[in-house]
Design an enzyme around this catalytic site. Structure first.
Site, PDB file in Angstrom:
ATOM      1  N   SER A  28      -0.500  -4.520 -13.947  1.00  0.00           N
ATOM      2  CA  SER A  28      -1.016  -4.442 -12.682  1.00  0.00           C
ATOM      3  C   SER A  28      -2.359  -4.693 -12.576  1.00  0.00           C
ATOM      4  CB  SER A  28      -0.784  -3.009 -12.075  1.00  0.00           C
ATOM      5  OG  SER A  28       0.554  -2.752 -11.518  1.00  0.00           O
ATOM      6  N   HIS A  59       2.474  -8.249  -8.757  1.00  0.00           N
ATOM      7  CA  HIS A  59       3.004  -8.969  -9.988  1.00  0.00           C
ATOM      8  C   HIS A  59       3.297 -10.331  -9.604  1.00  0.00           C
ATOM      9  CE1 HIS A  59       3.468  -5.441 -12.828  1.00  0.00           C
ATOM     10  NE2 HIS A  59       2.841  -5.059 -11.677  1.00  0.00           N
ATOM     11  N   HIS A  81      10.090  -3.639 -14.182  1.00  0.00           N
ATOM     12  CA  HIS A  81      10.094  -2.171 -14.320  1.00  0.00           C
ATOM     13  C   HIS A  81      11.429  -1.431 -14.394  1.00  0.00           C
ATOM     14  CE1 HIS A  81       5.960  -3.499 -13.399  1.00  0.00           C
ATOM     15  NE2 HIS A  81       5.568  -2.387 -14.139  1.00  0.00           N
ATOM     16  N   TYR A  83      11.851   1.205 -12.889  1.00  0.00           N
ATOM     17  CA  TYR A  83      11.990   1.453 -11.636  1.00  0.00           C
ATOM     18  C   TYR A  83      12.478   0.800 -10.511  1.00  0.00           C
ATOM     19  CZ  TYR A  83       7.229  -0.110 -10.705  1.00  0.00           C
ATOM     20  OH  TYR A  83       6.287  -0.899 -10.557  1.00  0.00           O
ATOM     21  N   GLU A  84      12.701  -0.440 -10.792  1.00  0.00           N
ATOM     22  CA  GLU A  84      12.826  -1.448  -9.877  1.00  0.00           C
ATOM     23  C   GLU A  84      14.692  -1.346  -9.917  1.00  0.00           C
ATOM     24  OE1 GLU A  84      10.502  -5.265  -9.755  1.00  0.00           O
ATOM     25  OE2 GLU A  84       9.890  -4.248 -11.717  1.00  0.00           O
ATOM     26  N   ALA A 111      -1.952  -0.871 -16.577  1.00  0.00           N
ATOM     27  CA  ALA A 111      -2.488   0.280 -15.702  1.00  0.00           C
ATOM     28  C   ALA A 111      -2.101   1.551 -16.060  1.00  0.00           C
ATOM     29  CB  ALA A 111      -2.680  -0.186 -14.177  1.00  0.00           C
ATOM     30  N   MET A 209       4.230   3.541 -16.179  1.00  0.00           N
ATOM     31  CA  MET A 209       5.687   3.363 -15.842  1.00  0.00           C
ATOM     32  C   MET A 209       6.098   2.261 -16.651  1.00  0.00           C
ATOM     33  SD  MET A 209       5.197   3.846 -11.927  1.00  0.00           S
ATOM     34  CE  MET A 209       4.279   5.163 -11.203  1.00  0.00           C
ATOM     35  N   SER A 210       5.579   1.840 -17.788  1.00  0.00           N
ATOM     36  CA  SER A 210       5.976   0.626 -18.648  1.00  0.00           C
ATOM     37  C   SER A 210       5.887   0.627 -19.972  1.00  0.00           C
ATOM     38  CB  SER A 210       5.149  -0.600 -17.814  1.00  0.00           C
ATOM     39  OG  SER A 210       3.903  -0.488 -18.185  1.00  0.00           O
ATOM     40  N   ASN A 233      -6.906   5.399 -13.110  1.00  0.00           N
ATOM     41  CA  ASN A 233      -7.247   6.510 -12.199  1.00  0.00           C
ATOM     42  C   ASN A 233      -7.363   7.810 -13.148  1.00  0.00           C
ATOM     43  OD1 ASN A 233      -4.185   5.437 -12.041  1.00  0.00           O
ATOM     44  ND2 ASN A 233      -4.062   7.708 -11.856  1.00  0.00           N
ATOM     45  N   HIS A 245      -1.288   3.208  -4.915  1.00  0.00           N
ATOM     46  CA  HIS A 245      -1.355   1.902  -5.766  1.00  0.00           C
ATOM     47  C   HIS A 245      -2.698   0.980  -5.664  1.00  0.00           C
ATOM     48  CE1 HIS A 245       0.433  -1.342  -7.955  1.00  0.00           C
ATOM     49  NE2 HIS A 245       0.600  -2.176  -7.093  1.00  0.00           N
TER      50      HIS A 245
END
Ligand code: HPA
Length: 270
Positions: A28, A59, A81, A83-84, A111, A209-210, A233, A245
């Site tokens: 990201s 992306h 990802h 989550y997609e 990220a 998440m990746s 963050n 995001h």
């Protein structure tokens, strides 16, 4: 799955016979690294039969083949990802594809939220190990014997040799480099403060998440793996702020020049 992978290979080979040495996955906000390289070919994911397409804002969805200095690389500008809604085996298909196209080494970037209390937003963390307990293994299902063994060792997912290259590269670029353990969650929601305390108790330093699933698939097929997290963050519950995001992208943008320098130096020295 192997057949599907081979169909993807054929689709790419219709467009280019470029043979990369290094594969690079951009996280990201880090995607514009690919715009600055000497490009030889671009293949949109949508042109690859059966390929999962990234839906995340910020992306892009394409492979860029080209040279960084004299090193032949393939860059994934935009990853897929879990989550997609894709199966884990599809999430790691692009990683496997880069390996089959010739890449022997892979650089994973992302990220991530900082879990370690000594981290600040904008830090770079070299990934020394990972925890994937919260997500399914990408290796579940019939083993792809053509790629690797059923029960692959994961005692050195992130190559010690490449870690040393990254340390030296960061030093040369004047970048302070943190080192730590990446914990993968499914997303797309950010974690709860309790989950972040659990990560810390587990020994995690960053959360995202990746990446870890891709690292596993790459190790399974014998690639040499390394990874860099951009701490965009502080993780949930560590500051007064809620997570979003936009902040992730803003931090990634802020450090993108340093990131590019570091990645280029790494590629030259790998
Ligand atoms: N959690 C999970 N993924 C992330 C975060 C986070 O705090 N920041 C960037 N990606």
């Amino acid at each position: 799955m192997y057949q599907k992978l081979m169909t993807c290979v054929s689709s790419v080979r219709e467009k280019t016979d470029f043979k990369p040495e290094i594969g690079l996955i951009l996280g990201s906000g880090l995607g514009d690294y690919a715009d600055g390289i000497q490009t030889e070919a671009v293949v949109e994911y949508s042109e690859i039969e059966g390929f999962p397409i990234s839906t995340v804002k910020g992306h892009k969805g394409r492979f860029v083949f080209g040279y960084v200095e004299h090193v032949p690389v393939v860059i994934m500008q935009g990853r897929v990802h879990y989550y997609e809604g894709y199966a884990m085996s599809d999430v790691v298909l692009p990683t496997r594809l880069m390996g089959v196209l010739g890449a022997k080494k892979i650089i994973l970037t992302n990220a991530a939220g900082g879990v370690n209390e000594t981290y600040s937003s904008g830090d770079f963390m070299m990934i020394t190990d990972h925890i994937t307990t919260a997500v399914p293994s990408p290796l579940i299902g019939p083993n792809l014997d053509e790629l690797g063994e059923r029960f692959p060792d994961m005692s050195e997912v992130y190559s010690k040799r490449l870690q040393e290259v990254i340390r030296k590269s960061a030093k040369k670029c004047g970048i302070v480099l943190k080192e730590g353990v990446y914990v993968q969650f499914t997303g797309p929601n950010y974690e709860t403060p309790a989950e972040i305390r659990m990560c810390r108790a587990w020994g995690g330093d960053a959360v995202g998440m990746s990446t870890a699933c891709e690292a596993m698939a790459a190790r399974h097929m014998g690639l040499e793996v390394c990874g860099i997290s951009c701490i965009t963050n502080l993780a949930a519950g560590m500051s007064q702020k809620q997570l979003n995001h936009k902040e992730v992208q803003e931090t990634a943008d802020r450090v993108s020049e340093e990131f590019k320098k570091l990645v280029t130096e790494m590629i030259i020295n790998m």
